[in-house]
Design an enzyme around this catalytic site. Structure first.
Site, short mmCIF file in Angstrom:
data_model
loop_
_atom_site.label_atom_id
_atom_site.label_comp_id
_atom_site.label_asym_id
_atom_site.label_seq_id
_atom_site.Cartn_x
_atom_site.Cartn_y
_atom_site.Cartn_z
N ASN A 107 0.85 -1.19 0.00
CA ASN A 107 0.00 0.00 0.00
C ASN A 107 0.88 1.24 0.00
OD1 ASN A 107 -2.48 1.66 0.64
ND2 ASN A 107 -1.20 2.11 2.43
N HIS A 108 2.08 1.08 0.60
CA HIS A 108 2.96 2.24 0.77
C HIS A 108 4.41 1.77 0.76
CE1 HIS A 108 1.54 0.60 4.68
NE2 HIS A 108 2.82 0.53 4.91
N ARG A 203 0.73 -12.60 3.12
CA ARG A 203 -0.29 -11.95 3.95
C ARG A 203 -0.32 -10.52 3.43
NH1 ARG A 203 -0.19 -7.16 7.29
NH2 ARG A 203 -1.78 -7.38 8.86
N ASP A 205 -1.03 -6.81 3.33
CA ASP A 205 -1.24 -5.75 4.31
C ASP A 205 -2.28 -4.75 3.82
OD1 ASP A 205 -0.10 -4.51 6.81
OD2 ASP A 205 0.33 -2.85 5.45
N LEU A 210 -4.91 -0.42 0.06
CA LEU A 210 -4.11 -0.68 -1.14
C LEU A 210 -4.94 -0.44 -2.40
CD1 LEU A 210 -1.72 -2.02 -2.73
CD2 LEU A 210 -2.76 -4.22 -2.23
N GLU A 248 -5.58 -8.78 4.92
CA GLU A 248 -6.02 -7.99 6.07
C GLU A 248 -7.13 -7.05 5.60
OE1 GLU A 248 -4.23 -4.93 9.44
OE2 GLU A 248 -3.55 -4.78 7.37
C1 NOJ Z 1 -1.28 -3.27 9.13
C2 NOJ Z 1 -0.21 -3.92 9.95
O1 NOJ Z 1 -0.75 -5.03 10.62
C3 NOJ Z 1 0.31 -2.86 10.90
O2 NOJ Z 1 1.18 -3.41 11.84
C4 NOJ Z 1 0.95 -1.75 10.11
O3 NOJ Z 1 1.31 -0.70 10.98
C5 NOJ Z 1 0.00 -1.19 9.05
N1 NOJ Z 1 -0.71 -2.20 8.33
C6 NOJ Z 1 0.76 -0.36 8.04
O4 NOJ Z 1 1.53 -1.18 7.21
#
Ligand code: NOJ
Length: 564
Positions: A107-108, A203, A205, A210, A248
């Protein structure tokens, strides 16, 4: 084709174990965990029954978000080892029957990633359009700052080029622009790289962030984000047929279910698994109230995953225990029960705690939660240290409280590292849950330890295909403290009973299709319970007790292919 219950669909009955290389085992004595140390610990994972390790980010990073701010997607953080060490670990794990997946954090990037450094160097730079820029933060832009203690806006002004960039998380994590085809290609390349080195998937994120494109000027004309996710899945499938995307997505159920993709296709064509954030939060509410109803309602509401996909269940993870999907009163109830001090709470929405201290070390309540983890439909995902009942260290900053070093032995440093305490990434837990009282070595010798119990739960779960592959139904019971659910396949069924209350009960439920006189076998003790007429089953449960009762359908039963 009916080859549905094969190991091709390995994720359906997997036991996933999440760990951070940095805090798992330091082999060099420098205070930081490393791949060589992790590889030495493979037997612990094998004996536990883990079938898939999920590695938290291990890439080069500026450590502004514990590795979730990446400066190079194609390398291993030198503090943790080399690409060679990574490959040795994946190879060793595979040899012992364990697959490895890793966080895909796209996403970043870090603001120190060369792409962003180039992007912010001028408005006409090659990578400018790899990120999301605006002259003024759009009023109708994305709302909701994820880390409200530190950030006040999701837009940050870049002085050099006099525009704002989007960052869903910390300002040091500028969002990539996934509407840009070059970014999409690069993300695929990253996935291709790591699968080529042996990963069995990712996994993913922050999936909704995203994919989000609102806030961008031309949002209406941008391609459908779900099509993009389906493209990524298809790409992954071409590269590695059995690789998974574990996503997630913390949204209400109907919206989360969209991320499985095409609901009409039996396979689903986007995420292979979505974490069940709602079920997790309602489980805590049930535990706080001593009532099964909140969790039962969640399970009844939860949309079915496509046949080859799965929900992923969990008790704790590396972040705060988010309670954001409960209403204010419900959240206050959970806070009061499990984290009354302000210092235990984070962002007004969650708890920076592990389960055992939340229930003051009451083993019965801890076990209840893990029995649910392995019987509720979905792939169970453990967070390292849960198997031995580790606690948190509230002296650590924010979410780091639950990311303390793994406790292997009773030694100083918990056997994680021989380095001085000051050199460890996070402080070791102290007190009642510290290494002297809670460690893997001692528990491995003790048949009554939490670790031994966790091994047994995993063994039974792996032996009961109904739990992973069956259709499930939440049943009514005559006791408000008891959750009853049954998972069935044509060959048999498992009835699971969980008592959320602090008193002993005899719970009665009716199992559809079950004939009177049939025997149910307790999978832990071998005791039997006889079903009464109409499929009525009554079973004794201790305070916070649980039972897994197997109903076998005899081979000559003419009803064999119906329910149970
Ligand atoms: C979700 C992750 O579980 C978390 O730990 C993180 O700070 C954010 N995404 C940003 O990547």
């Amino acid at each position: 084709m009916r080859l549905t219950r094969t190991s091709d669909l390995w994720w359906k009955n997997a036991v996933v174990y999440c760990l951070d290389v940095e805090t798992y085992q330091d082999s060099s004595g420098d205070g930081t965990g490393d791949f060589a140390g992790l590889t030495q610990r493979i037997d612990h994972l094998v004996r536990l029954g883990v079938t898939c390790v999920w590695l938290m980010p291990f890439y080069p990073t500026r450590e502004r978000d514990d590795g979730y701010d990446i400066t190079d997607f194609y390398a291993v953080d030198p503090r943790l080892g080399t690409l060679g060490d990574f490959t040795e670990f994946v190879r060793t794990a595979r040899d012992r029957g364990i697959r490895v997946i890793a966080d895909l954090v796209v996403n970043h990037t870090s603001d120190h990633h060369p792409w962003f450094q180039d992007a912010r160097s001028s408005r006409t730079s090659e990578h400018r359009d790899w990120y999301v820029w605006a002259d003024t933060p759009p009023e109708d832009g994305p709302e909701g700052v994820v880390f409200p203690d530190v950030e006040k806006s999701v837009w940050e002004y870049d002085e050099g080029t006099e525009q704002y960039y989007l960052h869903r998380f910390y300002k040091q994590q500028p969002d990539l622009n996934v509407a840009n085809p070059a970014v999409r290609d690069e993300i695929a390349r990253i996935m291709g790289f790591w699968t080529q080195l042996g990963l069995s998937g990712f996994r993913v994120d922050a999936v909704p962030f995203l994919l989000e494109t609102d806030g961008q000027d031309d949002a209406d004309q941008l391609p459908d984000p779900h099509e993009y996710l389906a493209d990524l899945r298809a790409f992954l499938g071409r590269r590695s047929g059995d690789a998974v995307l574990l996503g997630e997505v913390n949204l209400p159920y109907p919206e989360t279910a969209r991320f499985f993709g095409d609901q009409d296709s039996s396979r689903g064509d986007e995420l292979t698994m979505c974490f069940d954030f709602i079920g997790m939060q309602r489980m805590y509410l049930s535990m706080a109230r001593g009532e099964a109803a909140p969790l039962a309602a969640a399970l009844r509401e939860r949309p079915a995953a496509p046949r080859d996909a799965h929900w992923a269940t969990f008790v704790r993870n590396h972040d705060e225990l988010t309670l954001d999907k409960l209403d204010d009163d419900e959240r206050a109830e959970v806070f009061a029960a499990f984290g009354p001090d302000k210092d235990m709470q984070l962002y007004d929405r969650g708890l920076r705690r592990r389960l055992p201290p939340m229930v003051e070390g009451d083993r019965r309540r801890v076990e209840l939660a893990y029995s649910l983890l392995f019987t509720l439909p979905g792939t169970p995902v453990l967070f390292y240290g849960e198997e031995i009942g580790m606690g948190e260290n509230l002296a650590a900053e924010g979410r780091q409280a639950v990311r303390t070093p793994m406790q292997w032995t009773a030694d100083k440093g918990g056997g994680f590292s021989t380095a001085d305490a000051g050199r460890l990434p996070n402080p070791v837990v102290e007190g009642a849950f510290g290494p002297r009282r809670v460690n893997a070595h001692d528990q491995a010798q003790d048949p009554d330890s939490p670790l031994s119990r966790m091994r047994t739960l995993i063994e039974r779960y792996r032996e009961a295909p109904e739990l992973a592959w069956g259709d499930y139904e939440v049943l009514d019971t005559d006791d408000s403290g008891v959750l009853a659910h049954v998972s069935s396949l044509p060959e048999g069924a498992v009835l699971a009973l969980h008592n959320f209350s602090d008193g002993p009960v005899t719970a009665t439920t009716t199992v559809p299709g079950l004939k009177g006189g049939r025997l149910l076998t307790d999978l832990f003790t071998g005791d039997t319970v006889k079903a009464a007429a109409g499929g009525k089953v009554s079973a004794d449960l201790a305070p916070y007790g649980y039972r897994w009762l197997r109903v076998n359908t005899p081979l000559d039963d003419p009803d064999r292919t119906t329910a149970v």
